[in-house]
Scaffold this active site. Structure first.
Site, mmCIF file in Angstrom:
data_model
loop_
_atom_site.group_PDB
_atom_site.id
_atom_site.type_symbol
_atom_site.label_atom_id
_atom_site.label_comp_id
_atom_site.label_asym_id
_atom_site.label_seq_id
_atom_site.Cartn_x
_atom_site.Cartn_y
_atom_site.Cartn_z
ATOM 1 N N ASP A 268 45.298 40.296 37.463
ATOM 2 C CA ASP A 268 45.317 38.919 36.965
ATOM 3 C C ASP A 268 43.935 38.392 36.624
ATOM 4 O OD1 ASP A 268 44.370 38.653 39.731
ATOM 5 O OD2 ASP A 268 44.626 36.506 39.405
ATOM 6 N N ASP B 188 36.026 47.278 42.280
ATOM 7 C CA ASP B 188 34.909 46.813 41.449
ATOM 8 C C ASP B 188 33.604 47.020 42.221
ATOM 9 O OD1 ASP B 188 33.345 45.558 39.573
ATOM 10 O OD2 ASP B 188 34.094 43.554 39.936
ATOM 11 N N LYS C 267 47.737 40.546 45.696
ATOM 12 C CA LYS C 267 48.988 40.743 44.988
ATOM 13 C C LYS C 267 48.894 41.868 43.956
ATOM 14 C CE LYS C 267 49.655 35.737 44.860
ATOM 15 N NZ LYS C 267 49.716 34.587 43.956
ATOM 16 N N GLY D 38 33.528 47.223 45.402
ATOM 17 C CA GLY D 38 33.908 48.050 46.544
ATOM 18 C C GLY D 38 33.910 47.276 47.861
ATOM 19 N N LEU D 39 33.532 46.008 47.803
ATOM 20 C CA LEU D 39 33.453 45.213 49.040
ATOM 21 C C LEU D 39 34.831 45.026 49.676
ATOM 22 C CD1 LEU D 39 30.925 42.507 47.793
ATOM 23 C CD2 LEU D 39 30.511 44.243 49.557
ATOM 24 N N THR D 40 35.833 44.749 48.858
ATOM 25 C CA THR D 40 37.182 44.520 49.398
ATOM 26 C C THR D 40 37.716 45.779 50.072
ATOM 27 O OG1 THR D 40 37.601 42.970 47.592
ATOM 28 C CG2 THR D 40 39.518 43.753 48.804
ATOM 29 N N ASP E 286 44.790 47.775 43.387
ATOM 30 C CA ASP E 286 44.846 47.682 41.928
ATOM 31 C C ASP E 286 43.546 48.143 41.289
ATOM 32 O OD1 ASP E 286 43.389 45.492 42.852
ATOM 33 O OD2 ASP E 286 44.463 43.988 41.687
ATOM 34 N N ILE E 287 42.444 47.548 41.715
ATOM 35 C CA ILE E 287 41.176 47.869 41.050
ATOM 36 C C ILE E 287 40.017 47.759 42.038
ATOM 37 C CG2 ILE E 287 41.008 45.497 40.152
ATOM 38 C CD1 ILE E 287 39.692 46.758 37.608
ATOM 39 N N LYS F 61 36.370 50.836 38.677
ATOM 40 C CA LYS F 61 35.377 50.305 37.748
ATOM 41 C C LYS F 61 33.993 50.730 38.236
ATOM 42 C CE LYS F 61 36.177 45.851 36.747
ATOM 43 N NZ LYS F 61 35.924 44.389 36.772
HETATM 44 P P1 IMP Z 1 35.689 44.279 44.735
HETATM 45 O O1 IMP Z 1 35.730 43.744 46.134
HETATM 46 O O2 IMP Z 1 34.492 43.755 43.968
HETATM 47 O O3 IMP Z 1 35.790 45.777 44.676
HETATM 48 O O4 IMP Z 1 36.888 43.634 43.933
HETATM 49 C C1 IMP Z 1 38.178 44.047 44.150
HETATM 50 C C2 IMP Z 1 39.173 42.951 43.866
HETATM 51 O O5 IMP Z 1 38.721 42.015 42.882
HETATM 52 C C3 IMP Z 1 40.410 43.608 43.290
HETATM 53 O O6 IMP Z 1 41.333 43.855 44.328
HETATM 54 C C4 IMP Z 1 40.913 42.574 42.328
HETATM 55 O O7 IMP Z 1 41.770 41.678 42.986
HETATM 56 C C5 IMP Z 1 39.680 41.831 41.876
HETATM 57 N N1 IMP Z 1 39.172 42.386 40.595
HETATM 58 C C6 IMP Z 1 38.026 43.067 40.403
HETATM 59 N N2 IMP Z 1 37.879 43.423 39.121
HETATM 60 C C7 IMP Z 1 38.987 42.973 38.480
HETATM 61 C C8 IMP Z 1 39.436 43.047 37.111
HETATM 62 O O8 IMP Z 1 38.800 43.617 36.207
HETATM 63 N N3 IMP Z 1 40.639 42.470 36.860
HETATM 64 C C9 IMP Z 1 41.386 41.846 37.803
HETATM 65 N N4 IMP Z 1 41.009 41.772 39.087
HETATM 66 C C10 IMP Z 1 39.812 42.312 39.427
HETATM 67 MG MG MG Z 2 43.289 43.122 44.392
#
Ligand code: IMP
Ligand code: MG
Length: 172
Positions: free
Chosen positions: A156, A100, A40, A102-104, A97-98, A128
């Site tokens: 969120d 982190d 979302k 990078g897995l998503t 949105d963000i 990030k």
């Molecule tokens: P990744 O897979 O670790 O890159 O995380 C990405 C997903 O985790 C983003 O699409 C967000 O939904 C959530 N997420 C990661 N960091 C944050 C944050 O600082 N605030 C809110 N959501 C986050």
């Molecule tokens: Mg997200």
């Protein structure tokens, strides 16, 4: 009580989104572009961005769920809402949105590439730096932070704070 430390005001966000929109409009001036928002978190960013573009685009959404804690995603990602639009031979821009770890986003790039689009690029509101597990080429970034958990403007914490017009660092 969790503390909210201001990171980016609505005016700063507006300027950054406008700058990215200008770049995207120039880069995709002659292409068949579809924006794919990741639900979302990207819903506010996408709706602001799309109204600042000066080129025609299509829009679709996908949704992923990952089973991790509320502060960190884990590698266990699955699609909760699939793509509904035909993207074969189209230029795809993922609106996230963000980023982190990078897995998503890596999972989403692989998923979208399986439909044989012409190209897939990434546009993120926030990148990030701290916890990247692999190198990811994010073509458009509005704002970079080193670390911290951010909320507001769609972001969120346990489904809270998405409605805030500014972006904050949440200190728990
Ligand atoms: P990744 O897979 O670790 O890159 O995380 C990405 C997903 O985790 C983003 O699409 C967000 O939904 C959530 N997420 C990661 N960091 C944050 C944050 O600082 N605030 C809110 N959501 C986050
Ligand atoms: Mg997200």
């Amino acid at each position: 009580m969790p503390e909210l430390v201001p990171i980016l005001s609505r005016n700063e966000i507006d300027r950054k989104v406008a700058a990215i929109a200008e770049q995207i409009s120039a880069d995709y001036a002659r292409s068949d572009l579809i924006l794919i928002g990741v639900l979302k978190g990207a819903f506010i960013f996408l709706s602001d961005l799309i109204r600042k573009l000066t080129i025609p685009v299509q829009v679709d959404f996908i949704k992923v769920s990952s089973y991790g804690t509320e502060l960190a995603s884990c590698g266990n990602i699955r699609l909760a809402h699939e793509l509904e639009t035909e993207i074969r031979n189209k230029d795809v821009l993922i609106i996230e949105d963000i980023i982190d770890t990078g897995l998503t986003i890596s999972f989403l790039v692989d998923y979208l590439n399986s439909f044989s689009p012409k190209s897939v690029q990434i546009c993120a509101l926030i990148d990030k730096q701290e916890r990247k597990t692999k190198k990811i080429d994010v073509r458009y970034i509005c704002h970079e932070v080193k670390k911290g958990f951010l909320v507001g403007y769609g972001l969120d914490y346990a489904e809270n704070y998405r409605y805030l017009p500014d972006i904050y660092h949440l200190k728990i």
